[in-house]
Write an enzyme that holds these catalytic residues in place. Structure first.
Site, short mmCIF file in Angstrom:
data_model
loop_
_atom_site.label_atom_id
_atom_site.label_comp_id
_atom_site.label_asym_id
_atom_site.label_seq_id
_atom_site.Cartn_x
_atom_site.Cartn_y
_atom_site.Cartn_z
N GLU A 130 0.70 -1.17 -0.12
CA GLU A 130 -0.03 -0.13 0.13
C GLU A 130 0.95 1.14 -0.06
O GLU A 130 1.77 1.38 0.87
CB GLU A 130 -0.89 0.01 1.10
N MET A 290 -0.41 -3.70 8.63
CA MET A 290 -1.19 -3.77 7.35
C MET A 290 -1.87 -4.82 7.10
O MET A 290 -1.62 -5.74 7.48
CB MET A 290 0.23 -3.57 6.30
N GLU A 291 -3.02 -4.40 6.55
CA GLU A 291 -4.22 -5.47 6.60
C GLU A 291 -4.32 -6.19 5.34
O GLU A 291 -5.17 -6.66 4.72
CB GLU A 291 -5.61 -4.57 6.59
N ASN A 292 -3.18 -6.94 5.06
CA ASN A 292 -2.93 -8.11 4.11
C ASN A 292 -3.85 -9.15 4.16
O ASN A 292 -4.10 -9.62 5.30
CB ASN A 292 -1.52 -8.30 3.72
N HIS A 322 -7.90 -3.31 14.73
CA HIS A 322 -7.98 -2.58 13.57
C HIS A 322 -7.68 -3.22 12.41
O HIS A 322 -8.77 -3.22 11.34
CB HIS A 322 -7.05 -1.61 13.60
N GLU A 323 -6.65 -4.09 12.40
CA GLU A 323 -6.27 -4.78 11.07
C GLU A 323 -7.50 -5.84 10.79
O GLU A 323 -7.83 -6.16 9.73
CB GLU A 323 -4.95 -5.41 11.19
N HIS A 326 -10.50 -4.63 8.99
CA HIS A 326 -10.24 -4.40 7.72
C HIS A 326 -10.47 -5.83 6.75
O HIS A 326 -10.64 -5.68 5.49
CB HIS A 326 -8.88 -4.14 7.27
N GLU A 345 -10.02 3.69 6.46
CA GLU A 345 -9.42 3.64 7.68
C GLU A 345 -10.28 3.96 9.02
O GLU A 345 -9.85 3.69 10.22
CB GLU A 345 -8.16 4.76 7.45
#
Length: 877
Positions: A130, A290-292, A322-323, A326, A345
């Site tokens: 990202e 990071m939300e992979n 949070h992730e 997502h 976000e």
């Protein structure tokens, strides 16, 4: 800046032509331990075009060796310009593109990041895509609305763990790199061990490229599983570098993950959408996480080898949740274009705080949200570069600088308001319909808005206009007439003021709390005795519900923090807050009062020394770790930037004394004790302070219950180095570094050396940063040390050089590295008119500089201008 831009118009045009079915990506990482430069990438892309047209695919590679389009070889030199492969004269229908390339390992935290652990010499890889960096690893139509399936095949040392979005398959041993064509085209020779394996992952569901990922290396950790609400068994993994494994609290991460799964599956009425869920703590990560899809990467600074404040553990919990949020909002349903980045976000900010407050031990998470996120939002929203929550994202250059306090924190704040406005039940009813309608596809904010309107029966157009399409934060003030203490108030009015730059007054649904002093078990307490929920709109709103109500000791507008607005206190309430702030038992109203006084300090309505006096008198009673952490940071900022120059050193000494006194008086082994000591380290300056630091380091002086562990030792060493202009501390830093030969130790040593208050030390730090050879993490540490100066005049000589190199830095570094330098090397504590004039001169002389660079300089300049105003106010006290 290196790489390529992509405009919204280009993306829209390409999406109108191209539909992508699949990517088959083969990566040869077998030589990563010995070849630090490149890896082989072979990709087959299958796509259709709806009409005869020309288009392009994105790729940032060191070299392209072969291109085959629809079975026809194309000379790379004819179609590849370093960032795009042009696909000319495509007929309508199915196409196949095959590309063989050598891609570069990065040390900037972008693309395929390569890291060698100094603790054991092992090599670790991970990807970070990202916003536009999957193209650094394989050719791709890099925009979120061109979803496809991705099948990754990875060749790597057989001893490694290799992870991707899909469950890890059984590896197939091989003796040589699997792609001999790639090997003859220039791939390195055989691995010394002669042992390789190939991992062929199944194709993913339809994803945007920015949430795909590869993690490879000797990562270690724990595994578990859970049962999803649809009955599937979901495997869980928590991994980190081998050298950090003794410190990995995998059980807590698994517990948080389980709680998050239960909470979200219930709230969303939708089972987790992917096949497994791994979380990997990776080195030198630029963000928090990071939300992979199915493979979340998290900075390994969250693997705690030393004691940390409870605020940091809470931040880790919010990050994990949070992730996970997502996975549904962002990965399953993805924004069509980056103008909806805010929604992606903001939703995760709101959902993770809600989950943290209702499903974990951090039940005061909304107080933390007020202390951290909303403080960030208010600061960002008062900058001259502020923008509406729904920003106009014209291209990738716009989105790269919009990962800011508006996108995350203000967006999360107004989304919380939206939930309050439509009702929580209706909000989640609409959200569930949104997921069902757009699963595995792309959507826009208007799609969510439509479902929320249907669920709630409310017309949301006006709400969107005033809250999402305008910028700036308003200020709410109570005006009270009649009544002494305890006597009836004849009227209570809430006025609303908007800044001249953004003259929009907004409607607020908020609570007003009335607090009085009462005798409690532990002495006098400031207790809420009454609360009313009211609608405030326009310049002035009379609160009929409070007419005739006895005047309280404290009247608090926005009690419980439902509204997004700065607040002020009436004179009686302000006097009560100063005298009895610590008598508030509940953390939320305390935090709101701290926020009000800090806003007043930043706005030049309250002298900085008054704010610091208030903080030092009341900080011992602060029980919320995140609120304490925020307060420590605000006191530091006030002392270094907002106190008038002639009082600065004396005030900094006062703060150092206050933090040391708090450390000595705090409960042994407590969170307060740890945070206070770290605050003392950042202000220690005098010979007496240094003697205290040296005594703690040697063991000659102790704080009861506090162990001087590895990271705390570095705090002490760096504080000592920051007071030593002679270089005598160099040996101390070298000794500490030799005993901590880890990545953290290397970063800490770099920061300590750069912190030494001598021109020679600052010059060495400057040269190291400007040479461009440092990794992202070491560069950040060096910059932090460079900026650390008890006497800001020490770095004044670097100011002209700073402005001279800005354009070159922006042109030659990646975004992450350039932004570190532009923001970090700006001398924020050198509050002088000359610095303001130089910023103005640069802006006037560089009108055509990239928008992202100009934005950062404008924001830097605004910080200096605000500090000058605050110092002028402080002189009045």
């Amino acid at each position: 800046m290196p790489g390529t831009n992509l405009t919204r118009d280009e993306a829209s045009q390409r999406a109108g032509i191209v539909d992508v079915q699949s990517y088959d990506v083969s990566l040869d990482l077998s030589q990563a331990r010995t070849d630090v430069t490149t890896f082989a990438s072979t990709t087959t892309v299958r796509f259709t075009t709806s009409t005869a047209a020309s288009t392009f695919v994105d790729l940032v590679a060191e070299r392209v060796d072969a291109i085959v389009l629809d079975g026809r070889s194309v000379a790379p030199s004819d179609v590849y310009d370093g960032t795009r492969i042009m696909l000319a004269d495509l007929g309508a229908g199915q196409h196949t593109l095959e590309v063989t390339a050598q891609c570069r390992y990065m040390t900037t935290g972008e693309g395929m990041h390569r890291f060698t652990d100094p603790a054991d010499g092992e090599t670790y890889l991970y990807t970070q895509f990202e916003v536009p960096d999957s193209r650094r690893v394989f050719p791709v139509f890099e925009q979120p609305d061109l979803k496809a399936t991705f099948a990754f095949t990875v060749t790597a040392p057989a001893q490694w763990r290799v992870l991707s979005n899909q469950p890890t398959p059984v590896a197939t041993p091989v003796d040589t790199p699997v792609d001999t064509a790639v090997a003859t085209a220039g791939a390195p020779g055989a691995d010394p061990s002669g042992e390789y394996a190939v991992w062929a992952f199944e194709a993913t569901p339809r994803l945007s490229s920015y949430v795909t990922a590869i993690v490879a290396g000797p990562y270690d950790g724990i595994t578990a599983e859970l049962t999803s609400r649809d009955g599937r068994t979901i495997s869980l993994g928590v991994f980190c570098r081998a050298s950090l494994l003794p410190f990995l609290d995998g059980d807590e991460i698994i517990d948080l993950t389980r709680r998050g799964f239960v909470f979200y599956e219930e709230q969303f009425d939708l089972a987790y959408p992917f096949a497994k869920y791994d979380q990997v703590f990776v080195p030198e990560f630029n963000a928090g996480a990071m939300e992979n899809a199915g493979l979340v990467t998290i900075t390994d600074t969250y693997v705690f080898r030393s004691k940390v404040a409870e605020a940091v553990r809470e931040r880790l919990a919010v990050t994990v949740l949070h992730e996970l949020a997502h996975m549904w909002f962002g990965d399953l349903v993805t924004m069509r274009w980056w103008n909806d980045l805010w929604l992606n976000e903001s939703f995760a900010e709101y959902a993770s705080t809600l989950a943290c407050a209702e499903a974990t031990r951090w039940t005061q998470a909304w107080t933390t949200f007020t202390a951290v996120e909303k403080t960030w939002a208010y600061r960002q929203d008062q900058l001259p570069t502020t923008h509406p929550v729904i920003a106009d994202i014209r291209d990738l250059a716009d989105v790269e600088v919009n990962f800011d306090g508006i996108t995350y924190a203000k967006g999360g704040s107004v989304l919380k308001q939206l939930v309050h406005f439509v009702g929580r039940e209706h909000f989640f009813e609409g959200l569930r319909a949104y997921f069902r309608a757009h699963a595995w596809d792309n959507a826009e904010f208007t799609d969510l808005l439509r479902e929320l309107s249907l669920a709630s029966g409310r017309d949301l157009d006006t709400w969107v206009q005033v809250w999402l399409q305008t910028a700036g934060v308003t200020t709410l003030r109570p005006v009270i007439e009649g009544g002494g203490a305890g006597e009836p108030m004849t009227s209570v009015t809430v006025t609303q003021e908007a800044p001249a730059e953004h003259p929009v007054l907004r409607p607020h649904r908020l609570a007003i709390g009335l607090y009085d002093l009462r005798d409690g078990a532990s002495g006098t307490e400031l207790t809420r005795v009454h609360q009313v929920m009211v609608d405030v709109d326009g310049a002035s709103t009379e609160i009929e519900e409070l007419r005739g109500v006895p005047r309280p000791a404290l009247l608090l507008v926005n009690d419980d923090d439902h509204a997004y607005a700065k607040i002020r206190l009436d004179p009686v309430s302000a006097a009560t807050a100063v005298e009895h702030l610590s008598a508030l038992a509940d953390s939320m109203p305390r935090r709101l009062l701290w926020a009000a006084t800090w806003d007043m300090t930043r706005d030049g309505e309250l002298g900085a020394r008054q704010f610091i006096d208030l903080a030092l008198r009341n900080v011992a009673a602060e029980t919320d770790s995140s609120a304490l952490s925020s307060l420590l940071s605000q006191v530091a900022g006030a002392a270094r930037m907002y106190v008038a120059a002639e009082y600065r050193q004396a005030t900094c000494d006062q703060v150092a004394h206050g933090w040391w006194a708090l450390a000595e008086s705090a409960q042994p082994g407590s969170d307060v004790q740890l945070q206070a000591l770290r605050g003392f380290c950042s202000f220690a300056r005098t010979p007496e302070h240094v003697a205290t630091l040296t005594g703690l380091l040697s063991g000659g002086r102790e704080l009861p219950g506090l162990a001087i562990d590895t990271d705390l030792r570095w705090d002490l060493v760096t504080a000592i180095a920051a007071t030593d202009p002679t270089g005598a501390s160099d040996a101390l830093v070298a000794t500490e570094a030799a005993g901590d030969d880890t990545a953290t130790g290397q970063r800490s040593a770099a920061a300590a050396r750069a912190a030494r208050p001598s021109l020679d030390a600052k010059e060495q730090a400057w040269s190291a940063v400007m040479a461009g050879d440092l990794s992202n993490a070491v560069q950040a540490a060096t910059i932090a040390g460079f900026a650390r100066a008890h006497d800001p005049a020490l770095i004044s000589g670097f100011v002209p050089r700073y402005f001279d190199v800005l354009s070159q830095v922006w042109q030659t570094r990646t975004l992450e590295m350039a932004e570190q330098i532009v923001v970090g090397m700006y001398p924020v504590t050198l509050v002088e008119r000359d610095l303001l004039d130089r910023a103005d001169a640069w802006l006037a002389g560089n009108p055509d500089a990239p928008a992202g660079l100009r934005r950062l300089i404008i924001e830097n300049r605004d910080g200096t201008a605000r500090a000058l105003r605050a110092r002028a106010r402080d002189l009045l006290d």
